[in-house]
Design a protein around this motif. Sequence first.
Motif, PDB file in Angstrom:
ATOM      1  N   LEU A   1      15.802 -72.848  19.588  1.00 52.55           N
ATOM      2  CA  LEU A   1      15.319 -72.341  21.096  1.00 52.55           C
ATOM      3  C   LEU A   1      15.145 -73.434  21.946  1.00 52.55           C
ATOM      4  O   LEU A   1      14.137 -74.474  21.547  1.00 52.55           O
ATOM      5  CB  LEU A   1      13.969 -71.832  20.501  1.00 52.55           C
ATOM      6  N   GLY A   2      15.624 -73.575  22.965  1.00 52.19           N
ATOM      7  CA  GLY A   2      15.601 -74.672  23.923  1.00 52.19           C
ATOM      8  C   GLY A   2      14.484 -74.710  24.808  1.00 52.19           C
ATOM      9  O   GLY A   2      13.951 -73.452  25.029  1.00 52.19           O
ATOM     10  N   ASP A   3      13.655 -75.747  24.892  1.00 50.23           N
ATOM     11  CA  ASP A   3      12.661 -75.952  25.740  1.00 50.23           C
ATOM     12  C   ASP A   3      12.851 -75.362  27.198  1.00 50.23           C
ATOM     13  O   ASP A   3      11.907 -74.944  27.997  1.00 50.23           O
ATOM     14  CB  ASP A   3      11.753 -77.076  25.766  1.00 50.23           C
TER      15      ASP A   3
ATOM     16  N   ASP B   1      15.909 -61.864  33.473  1.00 51.09           N
ATOM     17  CA  ASP B   1      15.399 -60.604  34.166  1.00 51.09           C
ATOM     18  C   ASP B   1      15.794 -59.418  33.137  1.00 51.09           C
ATOM     19  O   ASP B   1      16.890 -59.493  32.292  1.00 51.09           O
ATOM     20  CB  ASP B   1      16.119 -60.143  35.380  1.00 51.09           C
ATOM     21  N   ASN B   2      15.288 -58.204  33.292  1.00 49.61           N
ATOM     22  CA  ASN B   2      15.608 -57.167  32.339  1.00 49.61           C
ATOM     23  C   ASN B   2      16.958 -56.635  32.443  1.00 49.61           C
ATOM     24  O   ASN B   2      17.796 -56.270  31.690  1.00 49.61           O
ATOM     25  CB  ASN B   2      14.461 -56.109  32.678  1.00 49.61           C
ATOM     26  N   ASP B   3      17.660 -56.811  33.741  1.00 49.81           N
ATOM     27  CA  ASP B   3      18.972 -56.389  34.142  1.00 49.81           C
ATOM     28  C   ASP B   3      20.169 -57.224  33.363  1.00 49.81           C
ATOM     29  O   ASP B   3      20.964 -56.881  33.076  1.00 49.81           O
ATOM     30  CB  ASP B   3      19.249 -56.299  35.626  1.00 49.81           C
ATOM     31  N   GLU B   4      19.783 -58.497  33.136  1.00 50.34           N
ATOM     32  CA  GLU B   4      20.600 -59.217  32.629  1.00 50.34           C
ATOM     33  C   GLU B   4      20.587 -59.209  31.053  1.00 50.34           C
ATOM     34  O   GLU B   4      21.540 -59.512  30.328  1.00 50.34           O
ATOM     35  CB  GLU B   4      20.319 -61.029  32.901  1.00 50.34           C
ATOM     36  N   THR B   5      19.448 -58.808  30.378  1.00 49.23           N
ATOM     37  CA  THR B   5      19.266 -58.885  29.118  1.00 49.23           C
ATOM     38  C   THR B   5      19.934 -58.085  28.508  1.00 49.23           C
ATOM     39  O   THR B   5      20.329 -57.696  27.243  1.00 49.23           O
ATOM     40  CB  THR B   5      17.558 -58.764  28.566  1.00 49.23           C
ATOM     41  N   GLN B   6      20.382 -56.738  29.035  1.00 47.70           N
ATOM     42  CA  GLN B   6      21.187 -55.643  28.676  1.00 47.70           C
ATOM     43  C   GLN B   6      22.486 -56.083  28.119  1.00 47.70           C
ATOM     44  O   GLN B   6      23.224 -55.167  27.398  1.00 47.70           O
ATOM     45  CB  GLN B   6      20.993 -54.541  29.583  1.00 47.70           C
ATOM     46  N   PHE B   7      22.880 -57.034  28.830  1.00 53.34           N
ATOM     47  CA  PHE B   7      24.067 -57.641  28.577  1.00 53.34           C
ATOM     48  C   PHE B   7      24.402 -58.674  27.224  1.00 53.34           C
ATOM     49  O   PHE B   7      25.562 -59.194  27.352  1.00 53.34           O
ATOM     50  CB  PHE B   7      24.859 -58.096  29.856  1.00 53.34           C
ATOM     51  N   LYS B   8      23.184 -58.963  26.801  1.00 50.13           N
ATOM     52  CA  LYS B   8      23.118 -59.872  25.728  1.00 50.13           C
ATOM     53  C   LYS B   8      23.173 -59.279  24.415  1.00 50.13           C
ATOM     54  O   LYS B   8      22.793 -57.999  24.239  1.00 50.13           O
ATOM     55  CB  LYS B   8      21.849 -60.662  25.789  1.00 50.13           C
TER      56      LYS B   8
ATOM     57  N   GLY C   1      21.832 -64.508  19.149  1.00 50.35           N
ATOM     58  CA  GLY C   1      21.869 -65.244  20.419  1.00 50.35           C
ATOM     59  C   GLY C   1      22.922 -66.049  20.383  1.00 50.35           C
ATOM     60  O   GLY C   1      23.569 -66.510  19.684  1.00 50.35           O
ATOM     61  N   GLU C   2      22.844 -66.719  21.449  1.00 48.93           N
ATOM     62  CA  GLU C   2      23.834 -67.701  21.909  1.00 48.93           C
ATOM     63  C   GLU C   2      23.735 -69.016  20.962  1.00 48.93           C
ATOM     64  O   GLU C   2      25.029 -69.670  20.646  1.00 48.93           O
ATOM     65  CB  GLU C   2      23.867 -68.163  23.214  1.00 48.93           C
ATOM     66  N   ASN C   3      22.517 -69.264  20.641  1.00 45.07           N
ATOM     67  CA  ASN C   3      22.365 -70.469  20.083  1.00 45.07           C
ATOM     68  C   ASN C   3      22.070 -70.223  18.523  1.00 45.07           C
ATOM     69  O   ASN C   3      21.229 -70.867  17.787  1.00 45.07           O
ATOM     70  CB  ASN C   3      21.331 -71.239  20.470  1.00 45.07           C
TER      71      ASN C   3
ATOM     72  N   ARG D   1      32.840 -72.184  15.808  1.00 43.50           N
ATOM     73  CA  ARG D   1      31.895 -72.784  16.690  1.00 43.50           C
ATOM     74  C   ARG D   1      31.499 -74.017  16.015  1.00 43.50           C
ATOM     75  O   ARG D   1      31.527 -74.325  14.826  1.00 43.50           O
ATOM     76  CB  ARG D   1      30.646 -72.117  16.853  1.00 43.50           C
ATOM     77  N   VAL D   2      30.954 -75.285  16.689  1.00 38.32           N
ATOM     78  CA  VAL D   2      30.415 -76.253  16.286  1.00 38.32           C
ATOM     79  C   VAL D   2      29.035 -76.661  16.891  1.00 38.32           C
ATOM     80  O   VAL D   2      29.134 -76.643  18.160  1.00 38.32           O
ATOM     81  CB  VAL D   2      31.283 -77.520  16.309  1.00 38.32           C
TER      82      VAL D   2
END
Length: 637
Positions: free
Chosen positions: A85-87, A93-100, A105-107, A147-148
């Motif tokens: 969890l990066g600082d 936005d809610n519109d962006e999270t639907q594509f996640k 998560g990415e990390n 991934r590394v």
Amino acid sequence: MLGKGVVGGGGGTKAPKPSFVSYVRPEEIHTNEKEVTEKEVTLHLLPGEQVLCEASTVLKYVQEDSSQHGVYGRLVCTDFKIAFLGDDESTLDNDETQFKNKVIGENDITLHCVDQIYGVFDEKKKTLFGQLKKYPEKLIIHCKDLRVFQFCLRYTKEEEVKRIVSGIIHHTQAPKLLKRLFLFSYATAAQNNTVTDPKNHTVMFDSLKDWCWELERTKGNMKYKAVSVNEDYEVCERLPAYFVVPTPLPEENVQRFQGHGIPIWCWSCHNGSALLKMSALPKEQDDGILQIQKSFFDRIYKTIHRPPYEIVKTEDLSSNFLSLQEIQTAYSKFKQLFLIDNSTEFWDTDIKWFSLLESSSWLDIIRRCLKKAIEITECMEAQNMNVLLLEENASDLCCLISSLVQLMMDPHCRTRIGFQSLIQKEWVMGGHCFLDRCNHLRQNDKEEHQRQLSLPLTQSKSSPKRGFFREETDHLIKNLLGKRISKLINSSDELQDNFREFYDTWHSKPTDYHGLLLPHIEGPEIKVWAQRYLRWIPEAQILGGGRVATMSKLLEMMEEVQSLQEKIDERHHSQQAPQAEAPCLLRNSARLSSLFPFALLQRHSSKPVLPTSGWKALGDEDDLAKQEDEFVDLGDV
């Protein structure tokens, strides 16, 4: 201690030189602590998921350069994943999270995705396993999805370092009990939603109703039936509780050899042809048992070779195709090209990239799998043949080839719900040995580290360079079973001409994305996942960049060539000064092109301002804009 001076011990005594230098102001430390506290609530946990250990002030290195830049944050280990969890993560936005991704998560790294863990001690990289006497200052995690991740623990508290490193090693590499896997905790805690409409939900294929729905969807219910003879897994644990067989097949035949030798339905085509799979009968040398097997197989043969089943072509994947050992060995070589820790190592490898890639044989294995699936598709689509996949347990290559065929032929399988249902049907209910193949329980951990493999060794032998039941096969078995088997096994050479015509004809027509889809299988078309391999080149990581990023590099090189030519012309006072003005226009133009920020000049053509001879010298580069975005041809970069 940061703001205080050092007091001398006596007259003439020189103050000792400070051994610690801080580049962070105290107020920044308190600010960061506040941000970390606020971020604790952002960790997304699945039902039943528990936090096991964590460490703060961990630096996650970025990988596009070797300058050791990174992002500070928390490193957390749960019973399901490792999460960073990066600082400086901003709230989406809610519109962006639907594509996640809603689960990972990415990390995030699931525990089962961890392949190898390394620690850096005084600039030396060592493999980490078991109990540690000394803890590393840097943690490197290689993942099975290539991934590394690199984490610096130099600024983390010592106790937190011990907890997080020991926790990650233990929960990713220590042998486990089956009931300790996270899926059991999740299944207990997750809500049990009753699904009534298979059209809008993933079909689990854990009931007769699901199989009957799939038969009706594919119009296979006229020739095949769903059976419950293995309910509660009374006959065989390898088979699903419910599955589909030819309608005339007596259910008691399933119990005869614990499901071996039974044609099991996978999918039906629109023309009535079907894809079946069968696990081979146990190999026996006793004459009496062989006679029983012959009689049993004779009945099965009559069942699937009479109307309405017409012709059946058998593909023996155990003898005439790839072995699991070949696939495993190729993958272990292939993945080493991706698991690179720094850009220096990347460019050193780049010198011999093509030879290393070819020696791994991985792309050839991909091509052979796709080609086999297209051959089966041709038999079903063009020749209206039933195809029977034969394998020792019908749970490895059968799962792969059957899935590829359905993805090519069935548009429903190319939807999100359809693809999830396909995986559930062919892999989960198909009996694929995920625990063994992926080594989820880490039962042979020591052997896995020694061999640097992600998959445990299997007992399968390499593919013999011969057909099924040919002259070199045991004489006794051939005499007893060969006559019937030979009617099922067709020579692949007989179908090569039909396959090539079918393949070329399909690719010569416009593509119907709601119908049959065939991939390209020519050598140059089988490419590496460039965005994973080229992670050391920032331009290749632009989402959707694809060929545009490649074109950008070409334009930069061409402009540099033109600039050098201009300087040469000026030095020799040549009469070609007008030609040297083109690069100036390119650099000074104020109009932005549609390729911005990759190119600045607005052009009607994607070709740079170069003589025709110069452009032709680049070979096929003028077709870059016509090719797909998501892949970057390594030979063009």
